[in-house]
Scaffold this active site. Structure first.
Site, short mmCIF file in Angstrom:
data_model
loop_
_atom_site.label_atom_id
_atom_site.label_comp_id
_atom_site.label_asym_id
_atom_site.label_seq_id
_atom_site.Cartn_x
_atom_site.Cartn_y
_atom_site.Cartn_z
N GLU A 163 26.68 -11.60 8.77
CA GLU A 163 26.10 -10.95 7.59
C GLU A 163 25.92 -11.86 6.38
OE1 GLU A 163 28.28 -7.38 6.70
OE2 GLU A 163 27.71 -6.45 8.59
N GLU A 358 28.23 -4.99 15.43
CA GLU A 358 29.12 -4.05 14.76
C GLU A 358 28.42 -2.71 14.61
OE1 GLU A 358 30.69 -5.12 10.88
OE2 GLU A 358 31.06 -7.17 11.56
C1 BGC Z 1 31.43 -6.24 7.87
C2 BGC Z 1 32.85 -5.85 8.15
C3 BGC Z 1 33.18 -4.60 7.37
C4 BGC Z 1 32.31 -3.48 7.88
C5 BGC Z 1 32.53 -2.15 7.22
C6 BGC Z 1 30.48 -5.08 7.85
O1 BGC Z 1 29.64 -5.22 6.77
O2 BGC Z 1 31.01 -7.25 8.73
O3 BGC Z 1 33.66 -6.91 7.81
O4 BGC Z 1 34.53 -4.26 7.44
O5 BGC Z 1 30.97 -3.81 7.70
O6 BGC Z 1 32.24 -2.21 5.86
#
Ligand code: BGC
Length: 452
Positions: A163, A358
């Protein structure tokens, strides 16, 4: 219709969010270690010094992953743990920790997916200008070389940057993340430029020093855009919005194309070049060649999206969300369709195999009277999102899915208020308690998503 036989089911974390041991065994400081000590930056003055104490609990955490049936685990290396000053002397104890973790994963049949940078900039490099200093391209390259030399005999999957939208955007545009700077726009474009060159240099180094053929990717993020109807013009509106620059300069970094066109297509998007001309650093063909060093896979962290229709003026028109529409505990909209349209549009434009690096939800999880954690909201969320992803596999080459996150952890400036885990962490005792969603995810993995 279904997920392919080789589809990879995993979960993700990042180093500072779970490791703790922030001053142990020779680890150097990173910008988050320092930021947490500043007044009023993190909710309730919390910090990541202990977090989930994964540094000491990694064996039981890996055991938990195995019981959950995870096939893969995405984690990041804290650059300052292995290179306390960011470059130069190596901290062998830090290397040992990651070696132990990798070995434990492999012994348990879990494939490690290593992210090189999940925002853990060594403070010593920050003092030398960090992402503003063009030398960071070589610093990051040297770090990638070390990672390849020490770990790539056993690790074959790597992601470079997590990110960049956030570590530049929130770190230096809005300033709510470490190092908490509101830099001039000119500087933030320079940092973005250096970050993408550093990515390219890391790809080169990983390939050159890799001890086996490696699968290398990049893991950016953004809000996705979805058509409000199936009409071709609304689909076109969503596609346009998806790759457009934002109206608001103070949020410029939050977009897809600026960060992915150079890396995959080898050029910056025209719209941004025109719009931001006065803020841009010198961009050479050589820079673009380095940024677009070929990668094998494209990661994307996807959490939500917004709906659009084609307006009468031929421009995408945003559809307001209705009053009372579903939201996560963090207030983020719940929009399962983003895992259909996001990967679809990304695959169409970039033609790279995709990993969802993610996806997940924060809930106000509590331990109930029966001693369990009943997170039906998370199960509902994941059901909807994974169904959409299943549909997306029909038109896009999607290789895997990493749930965010394996366990509750340090949610950056929000401290420990947001619980994103499949596993509940009692921070007083470090006890891990499986939430209902962890059992549910185990069953989903077992059926390769057929039961969705
Ligand atoms: C990030 C994580 C974060 C998650 C939830 C993502 O933007 O990579 O580190 O904890 O979102 O906010």
């Amino acid at each position: 219709m279904g997920f392919s036989k080789n589809f990879v089911w995993g979960a993700a974390t990042s180093s500072i969010q779970i490791e703790g041991a922030s001053r142990e065994d020779g680890k150097g400081e990173n910008i988050w270690d320092v930021f947490c000590r500043e007044p009023d930056k993190i909710f309730d003055g919390q910090n990541a010094e202990i977090a989930c104490d994964h540094y000491h609990h990694y064996r039981e955490d890996v055991k938990m992953m195995k019981e959950m049936g995870l096939q893969a685990y995405r984690f990041s290396i804290d650059w300052s743990r292995v290179l306390p000053e960011g470059r130069g002397s190596v901290n062998e104890k830090g290397i040992q920790f990651y070696n132990n973790l990798i070995d434990a994963l492999l012994e348990n049949g879990i494939e490690p997916y290593v992210t090189l940078y999940h925002w853990e900039l060594p403070y010593e490099l920050y003092k030398c200008g960090g992402w503003m200093n063009p030398q960071i391209v070589e610093w990051f390259g040297e770090y990638a070389k070390l990672v390849a030399e020490r770990f790539s005999d056993r690790v074959s999957h790597f992601f470079t940057l997590n990110e960049p939208q956030c570590f530049v955007g929130q770190g230096f545009v809005t300033g709510n993340h470490a190092p908490g700077v509101k830099a001039p726009l000119r500087d933030t474009f320079e940092m973005a430029h250096n970050a993408m060159k550093a990515h390219g240099r890391a790809v080169q180094m990983l390939r050159q020093y890799g001890k086996q053929p490696l699968t290398i990717g990049y893991a950016p993020t953004c809000g996705m855009f979805c058509p409000d109807t199936d009409k071709p013009e609304d689909i076109e509106a969503a596609r346009q919005a998806m790759f457009a620059m934002r109206e608001d300069d103070s949020n410029w970094a939050w977009n897809v194309a600026w960060w992915s066109d150079p890396v995959i297509l080898g050029h910056y998007p025209e719209e941004g070049l025109i719009r931001y001309e006065k803020y841009l650093p010198k961009i050479t063909d050589e820079d673009l060649k380095l940024m677009s060093e070929p990668i094998d896979v494209y990661g994307q962290n996807i959490y939500n999206g917004c709906r659009v229709r084609m307006g009468e003026d031929g421009k995408p028109k945003y559809i307001e969300r209705y009053a009372g529409s579903p939201r996560t505990a963090a207030g983020w909209p719940v929009t399962p369709e983003c895992l259909l349209w996001g990967p679809r549009f990304l695959y169409e434009r970039y033609q790279k195999p995709i990993y969802i690096t993610e996806n997940g939800i924060s809930c106000t999880d509590v331990i109930s009277a029966d001693g369990k954690v009943h997170d039906s909201n998370r199960i509902d969320f994941l059901t909807g999102y994974l169904k959409a992803l299943k549909e997306a596999t029909q038109t896009a080459d999607i290789r895997g899915y990493f749930q965010w996150s394996l366990m509750d952890n340090f949610e950056w400036s929000l401290g420990y208020t947001e619980r994103f885990g499949l596993v509940y962490v009692d921070y007083r005792t470090q006890e891990r308690i499986w939430k209902d969603s962890a059992y549910w995810y185990r069953d989903i993995i077992q059926s390769n998503g057929d039961t969705l």
